[in-house]
Design an enzyme around this catalytic site. Structure first.
Site, PDB file in Angstrom:
ATOM      1  N   GLY A  32       0.793  -1.221   0.000  1.00  0.00           N
ATOM      2  CA  GLY A  32       0.000   0.000   0.000  1.00  0.00           C
ATOM      3  C   GLY A  32       0.828   1.274   0.000  1.00  0.00           C
ATOM      4  O   GLY A  32       0.284   2.349  -0.214  1.00  0.00           O
ATOM      5  N   CYS A 241     -26.920 -10.124 -16.972  1.00  0.00           N
ATOM      6  CA  CYS A 241     -26.277  -9.794 -18.236  1.00  0.00           C
ATOM      7  C   CYS A 241     -27.211 -10.144 -19.399  1.00  0.00           C
ATOM      8  O   CYS A 241     -27.804 -11.225 -19.428  1.00  0.00           O
ATOM      9  CB  CYS A 241     -24.961 -10.554 -18.372  1.00  0.00           C
ATOM     10  SG  CYS A 241     -24.206 -10.416 -20.011  1.00  0.00           S
ATOM     11  N   CYS A 244     -25.181 -13.252 -21.490  1.00  0.00           N
ATOM     12  CA  CYS A 244     -24.903 -14.562 -20.897  1.00  0.00           C
ATOM     13  C   CYS A 244     -25.802 -14.855 -19.702  1.00  0.00           C
ATOM     14  O   CYS A 244     -25.754 -15.940 -19.140  1.00  0.00           O
ATOM     15  CB  CYS A 244     -23.437 -14.688 -20.512  1.00  0.00           C
ATOM     16  SG  CYS A 244     -22.990 -13.774 -19.021  1.00  0.00           S
ATOM     17  N   CYS A 266     -22.056  -7.933 -19.458  1.00  0.00           N
ATOM     18  CA  CYS A 266     -20.859  -8.087 -18.620  1.00  0.00           C
ATOM     19  C   CYS A 266     -19.783  -7.138 -19.130  1.00  0.00           C
ATOM     20  O   CYS A 266     -19.551  -7.027 -20.332  1.00  0.00           O
ATOM     21  CB  CYS A 266     -20.308  -9.505 -18.721  1.00  0.00           C
ATOM     22  SG  CYS A 266     -21.358 -10.765 -18.009  1.00  0.00           S
ATOM     23  N   CYS A 272     -17.861 -13.279 -20.153  1.00  0.00           N
ATOM     24  CA  CYS A 272     -19.150 -13.369 -20.844  1.00  0.00           C
ATOM     25  C   CYS A 272     -19.065 -14.388 -21.995  1.00  0.00           C
ATOM     26  O   CYS A 272     -19.945 -15.239 -22.151  1.00  0.00           O
ATOM     27  CB  CYS A 272     -19.541 -11.994 -21.372  1.00  0.00           C
ATOM     28  SG  CYS A 272     -21.274 -11.831 -21.827  1.00  0.00           S
TER      29      CYS A 272
END
Lengths: 286, 256
Positions: A32, A241, A244, A266, A272
């Site tokens: 970080g 979606c 899909c 997606c 997808c």
């Protein structure tokens, strides 16, 4: 290994890659923490992933299989150009399949398919400093990081709630890494935030213009900041979606005509496509 | 009883120019100390040295901390000093915009210090902010407005609320009424006097306005060219000034 006699492997010279690797190692040692590095001019404009490209160039080996996604898609300008850049300068194999890739450079998404050990995810970062828009002085934000003074980050979330009734920050949602550094996860949607933590893959973040590299080693604790009475929520469009039928993946809203018609698909095209190949169909599938 | 703040031989030079020279005094709990003097007399330098914004060249500023008793804030580590300035100290700037975040709502301004010391419950923070806005006579309906939409007097009162919300024990004020018109000044002074008395605060007020110290301060220090030329009880100094400069200062006050 087509053109390595003409170019150095993966575009950058060895000394530059060495310098970037040192920054990456330092970043991995202090999860970080933003490590400064001497960012090079790259043959693309700032904002197109110069940081990510340099990090990718430094970690790629001839045996790697490389994948690039832009907002989850493999077939958009940014993704296509960076993929062909490394095909030319490194001669590495490329793929669009998340499962087969060993190095994945990404802009604004984490793939839907869970990552595994041995993979490296490289993020393109426009602004690495999570406190930038709250405290414009870099000298001051560095001090705030070193002294762990992160109260200001919550002021931003407070402002969100007071103005919108809920935390309206939906991307680049600040996280705290290993209980120490507050980090900007690059502009990924907050839907992806839970995937940052405890991830088996190595996650590297490169900001070219800002000359910063930071990193999350595998299985790092990453917590999204929130309030006790307004907990963090990974949100997405409330639809399946259209292609899909997946109701658990992150969706793009696509305008399809002038009459207000729209569909949700997606954002991760590989995910997808794989689902459609398995026979899943959404309501808008042709 | 230990003094809350003990200033011992504090000097600050800017090159060859003297900021303040060899200032010593004790501030006792609940006491309000006024520092007056003309522009450039070193009173703001002294205040900044005490509040940790400037590092004095020599001398010690010993603060009676809650946890560890008297500590020299000049030599303590920066995280400790910044922690003090978020919790036990408050600093009211002359210009409210120096002490406020102008891009953040009034509630966020008041809540910042709470969040800085670990408050993570939105409802509690908001309740406290509302309470403090009421205490400094700002309409609770304006909690989500930015300070840039406030008048000068409201900004100054908001700055005070933002500083006092963590219940500090010592408040530094640099010309808190500067730049405000007299009726607003009077209201602000009234408010400050009430808060200081109710919360048992100690305060150090830097000003060039003798009326402000007459109203607020228990004790008074008069500075000139970086030196303290006279010190004592406020009424005593103002009614019977001994030093030539203090006499000049007192006689310069315009009478209406």
């Amino acid at each position: 290994m087509t053109r390595t006699s003409e170019y150095n492997f993966a575009y950058l010279d060895e000394q530059t890659k060495r310098m970037i690797r040192r920054a990456i190692l330092k970043g991995l040692a202090i999860p970080g923490y933003q490590v400064p590095f001497a960012s090079r001019e790259m043959p693309m404009p700032y904002g197109w992933g110069t940081g990510g490209v340099q990090v990718s160039a430094a970690v790629l080996t001839p045996d790697d299989r490389f994948k690039v996604i832009d907002q989850g898609a493999d077939d958009t300008t940014n993704a296509v150009s960076i993929r062909s850049f490394f095909e030319h300068t490194a001669g590495v194999a490329t793929t669009t399949a998340t499962a087969e890739a060993t190095v994945i450079q990404t802009r604004h998404r984490i793939p839907e398919l869970p990552l595994r050990e041995g993979q490296v995810l490289v993020y393109q970062v426009p602004i690495p400093e999570p406190l930038r828009f709250l405290e414009p002085r870099e000298s001051e934000t560095r001090k705030m990081h070193s002294l762990e003074e992160y109260g200001l980050m919550h002021v931003k979330l407070y402002e969100d709630i007071s103005r919108h009734g809920h935390i309206a920050t939906s991307y680049a949602y600040p996280v705290k890494v290993e209980g120490r550094y507050v980090m900007d996860p690059s502009p990924i949607p907050k839907f992806d935030n839970p995937k940052l933590g405890d991830c088996p893959a190595v996650q590297l973040f490169g900001a070219g213009r800002e000359q910063r590299i930071y990193a999350l080693p595998p299985y790092t604790q990453v917590v999204s900041l929130d309030f006790e009475d307004h907990p963090f929520e990974a949100s997405k469009a409330d639809h399946p979606c259209g292609l899909c039928g997946s109701d658990s993946s992150y969706l793009d809203e696509v305008i399809i005509d002038d009459a207000g018609g729209r569909m949700f698909v997606c954002s991760d095209t590989d995910y997808c496509d794989a689902r459609q190949a398995q026979g899943h169909r959404g309501k808008d599938a042709a | 009883m230990t003094p809350l703040l003990s200033v011992q031989g504090v000097s600050k030079r800017y090159g060859t120019h003297i900021g303040c020279a060899d200032v010593s005094f004790d501030l006792w709990p609940g006491e309000v100390m006024g520092i007056v003097g003309e522009s450039g007399s070193g009173k703001s330098t002294l205040l900044n040295c005490m509040a940790g914004h400037l590092v004095p060249d020599t001398g010690a500023v010993v603060f009676d901390t809650r946890a560890d008793g008297p500590r020299d804030t000049v030599t303590m580590s920066e995280p400790e000093r910044r922690m003090l300035s978020r919790t036990d100290w408050a600093f009211v700037h002359q210009h409210a915009r120096d002490g406020l975040r102008m891009g953040v709502s009034a509630g966020g301004n008041v809540g910042e210090r709470l969040m800085a010391v670990g408050a993570r419950h939105y409802g509690d923070i908001r309740d406290k902010a509302t309470d403090w806005l009421a205490r400094v006579e700002i309409d609770a309906a304006r909690i989500d407005d930015r300070p840039s939409t406030f008048s000068g007097g409201m900004q100054q009162r908001l700055q005070i609320a933002r500083n006092l919300v963590t219940g500090p024990r010592l408040i530094f004020m640099d010309e808190p009424t500067g730049g405000l018109d007299v009726s607003v000044q009077a209201r602000l002074l009234d408010l400050l006097r009430g808060l200081v008395r109710d919360m048992g605060l100690s305060a150090i007020i830097v000003t060039h306005d003798l009326a402000v110290v007459r109203l607020l301060a228990d004790r008074l220090m008069v500075m000139k060219s970086g030196h303290v030329v006279e010190a004592g009880l406020t009424d005593q100094v103002l009614d019977d000034p001994q030093h030539a400069y203090t006499q000049l200062l007192v006689s310069s006050v315009l009478q209406v």
